[in-house]
Design an enzyme around this catalytic site. Structure first.
Site, PDB file in Angstrom:
ATOM      1  N   GLU A 135       0.782  -1.239   0.000  1.00 23.93           N
ATOM      2  CA  GLU A 135       0.000   0.000   0.000  1.00 23.93           C
ATOM      3  C   GLU A 135       0.817   1.294   0.000  1.00 23.93           C
ATOM      4  O   GLU A 135       0.538   2.207   0.775  1.00 23.93           O
ATOM      5  CB  GLU A 135      -0.952   0.008   1.214  1.00 23.93           C
ATOM      6  CG  GLU A 135      -1.855  -1.207   1.250  1.00 23.93           C
ATOM      7  CD  GLU A 135      -2.776  -1.246   2.473  1.00 23.93           C
ATOM      8  OE1 GLU A 135      -2.601  -0.422   3.371  1.00 23.93           O
ATOM      9  OE2 GLU A 135      -3.665  -2.110   2.508  1.00 23.93           O
ATOM     10  N   GLU A 242      -6.162 -10.772  -0.983  1.00 23.25           N
ATOM     11  CA  GLU A 242      -6.975 -10.518   0.220  1.00 23.25           C
ATOM     12  C   GLU A 242      -8.457 -10.467  -0.135  1.00 23.25           C
ATOM     13  O   GLU A 242      -9.202  -9.610   0.346  1.00 23.25           O
ATOM     14  CB  GLU A 242      -6.540  -9.203   0.886  1.00 23.25           C
ATOM     15  CG  GLU A 242      -5.050  -9.126   1.160  1.00 23.25           C
ATOM     16  CD  GLU A 242      -4.630  -7.894   1.955  1.00 23.25           C
ATOM     17  OE1 GLU A 242      -5.478  -7.207   2.551  1.00 23.25           O
ATOM     18  OE2 GLU A 242      -3.410  -7.608   1.981  1.00 23.25           O
TER      19      GLU A 242
HETATM   20  C1  GLA Z   1      -4.784  -4.481   4.423  1.00 22.43           C
HETATM   21  C2  GLA Z   1      -3.562  -5.312   4.782  1.00 22.43           C
HETATM   22  C3  GLA Z   1      -3.929  -6.580   5.457  1.00 22.43           C
HETATM   23  C4  GLA Z   1      -5.029  -6.379   6.484  1.00 22.43           C
HETATM   24  C5  GLA Z   1      -6.202  -5.717   5.843  1.00 22.43           C
HETATM   25  C6  GLA Z   1      -7.313  -5.551   6.809  1.00 22.43           C
HETATM   26  O1  GLA Z   1      -5.403  -4.853   3.276  1.00 22.43           O
HETATM   27  O2  GLA Z   1      -2.760  -5.613   3.693  1.00 22.43           O
HETATM   28  O3  GLA Z   1      -2.802  -7.080   6.105  1.00 22.43           O
HETATM   29  O4  GLA Z   1      -4.553  -5.619   7.549  1.00 22.43           O
HETATM   30  O5  GLA Z   1      -5.786  -4.465   5.387  1.00 22.43           O
HETATM   31  O6  GLA Z   1      -7.386  -6.521   7.755  1.00 22.43           O
END
Ligand code: GLA
Length: 333
Positions: A135, A242
Site C-alpha cells: 500500500e 486478500e
Molecule cells: C490491508 C492489509 C492486510 C489487512 C487488511 C485488513 O489490506 O494488507 O494485512 O490488515 O488491510 O485486515
C-alpha cells in the site's frame, strides 16, 4: 449435504490457481478442518507484520507466526509472507531514535535492512513469496506515493531498497507489490506506473498482489478485467491476495442489519460466480487467489469500517457450510 459430498475448492481449481486463506492463531484451530479441505496456500493475517515480528528493536518474536507456518507445512500448503514494509502496524520504535527524535535516512535504511534480512532469512525454507511493500500508492490526487514515514525519511527509493534487501536475503523468493483499490482506474494507473518504474530500474520484483477487498457492486467487473490486463502486460504474475466480498458498500454505515438478507446473498452469489469466471480466464497470469479469512464466523470486516457490525464476505457461512456462492464457483469444473 454431508461434508464428503462437498468438493475441495483447491482441488477443483488445481488447473487454474492455488486457493488461499488468511489465518490467525485462532482460526487455524476454529476453521482447521475447513482449511485443510479447501485451501493449499496460507497467509498470516497479522502475525508476520513488523509490529508482531520485531516489537522491540533487535527482539524478534517468531513463535506465533512459526505455528502458522507449521500448520501449513503439516498440511502441505504453501505459505505467502505478508508483509515487510507498510505504513500500518509498524512498531513505534522503528521511526524514532532512543532520544525520541526522528531517525535519519541511513538509520532507517539500516533498520529496514535488518528487519527484512532477519525475517526473510528465518522463513527462507517455508515462505515462497513475500508482499514486500504494501500500500505505498496514494489513492487520490496527483501524488504517486502515499505520505508515510518511509517516504518522508528515506525518500521514494525506499520501495526499491525493500525489494533489493528481500532479494539479497532469499534470491529464490517471489517478491510482490501489494495494494487495495487496485481495480479503480485512477489507482490502477498509479500502481502500474510505480511497478513499471521498478522493472525499468531492474529492481527484483516478480508479482503484483491485487488485494481484492471488494463489495457487492464495487469495483465493476470491467474494471477488474482492465486492471488484470494492464498489470499482466508488465509480464509479472498476479495474485488475488486478500479477497472478500463485503455485503456493504464502502459508504454504507448502517448498523441495524443483523443477518444477510436474501437479496444480499443473491447478489453475492452472482458476484462470486462472475468474478471467478473472470479470474479463470486469466489463469495463465493469476497464480493464487487468497481469501482474507475463509468463513463468515470470522472476518476483519466485522469491525471495519463500522465497529461491531457483522459481515458475511465468504463462500462459507458461520457454520462452515458452503453458501450458494460456493456452488456457483465450483460449478461445471
Ligand atoms: C490491508 C492489509 C492486510 C489487512 C487488511 C485488513 O489490506 O494488507 O494485512 O490488515 O488491510 O485486515
Amino acid at each position: 449435504m454431508t461434508a464428503q459430498k462437498i468438493p475441495s475448492l483447491h482441488k477443483v481449481y488445481q488447473n487454474y490457481f492455488e486457493i488461499g486463506a488468511a489465518v490467525n492463531a485462532k482460526t487455524v484451530e476454529t476453521q482447521r478442518d475447513l482449511l485443510i479441505k479447501h485451501v493449499n496456500s496460507l497467509t498470516a493475517e497479522n502475525e508476520m507484520k513488523p509490529e508482531n515480528l520485531q516489537p522491540e528493536e533487535g527482539k524478534f518474536t517468531f513463535e506465533t507466526a512459526d505455528k502458522i507456518v507449521r500448520f501449513a507445512k503439516e498440511n502441505k500448503m504453501k505459505m505467502r509472507g505478508h508483509t515487510l514494509v507498510w505504513h500500518n502496524q509498524m512498531p513505534d520504535w522503528f521511526f524514532t531514535t532512543q532520544s525520541g527524535s526522528k531517525v535519519s535516512r541511513e538509520q532507517l535504511l539500516d533498520r529496514m535492512k535488518t528487519h527484512i534480512h532477519t525475517v526473510v532469512n528465518h522463513y527462507k525454507d517455508d515462505v515462497y513469496c513475500w508482499d514486500v511493500v504494501n500500500e505505498a500508492v496514494e489513492d487520490k490526487g496527483t501524488d504517486l506515493l502515499r505520505k508515510s514515514p518511509w517516504l518522508e525519511i528515506i525518500g521514494k527509493d525506499f520501495i526499491e531498497k525493500a525489494f533489493e534487501y528481500a532479494h539479497e536475503a532469499d534470491p529464490d523468493a517471489l517478491l510482490f507489490y501489494n495494494d487495495y483499490n487496485e481495480s479503480h482506474p485512477e489507482k490502477r494507473d498509479k500502481i502500474y506506473t510505480l511497478v513499471k518504474s521498478l522493472i525499468d530500474k531492474g529492481v527484483p520484483i516478480h508479482g503484483i498482489g491485487l488485494q481484492g477487498h471488494w463489495n457487492l457492486e464495487d469495483p465493476h467487473l470491467d474494471d477488474i478485467r482492465q486492471a488484470i490486463e494492464k498489470y499482466a502486460s508488465l509480464g509479472l504474475q498476479l495474485q488475488l491476495t486478500e479477497l472478500d466480498i463485503s455485503m456493504f458498500k464502502w459508504d454504507d454505515r448502517r448498523t441495524d442489519i443483523k443477518e444477510p438478507t436474501e437479496e444480499m446473498l443473491e447478489k453475492q452469489t452472482d458476484r462470486y460466480e462472475k468474478i471467478f469466471a473472470l479470474l479463470r480466464e486469466y489463469k495463465d497470469v493469476i497464480t493464487c487467489v487468497t481469501f482474507w479469512g475463509f468463513a463468515d464466523d470470522y472476518t476483519w470486516l466485522d469491525d471495519f469500517p463500522v465497529e461491531g457490525r457483522k459481515n458475511w464476505p465468504f463462500l462459507f457461512d458461520e457454520n462452515h457450510e458452503p453458501k450458494q456462492s460456493f456452488w456457483k464457483v465450483v460449478r461445471d469444473l
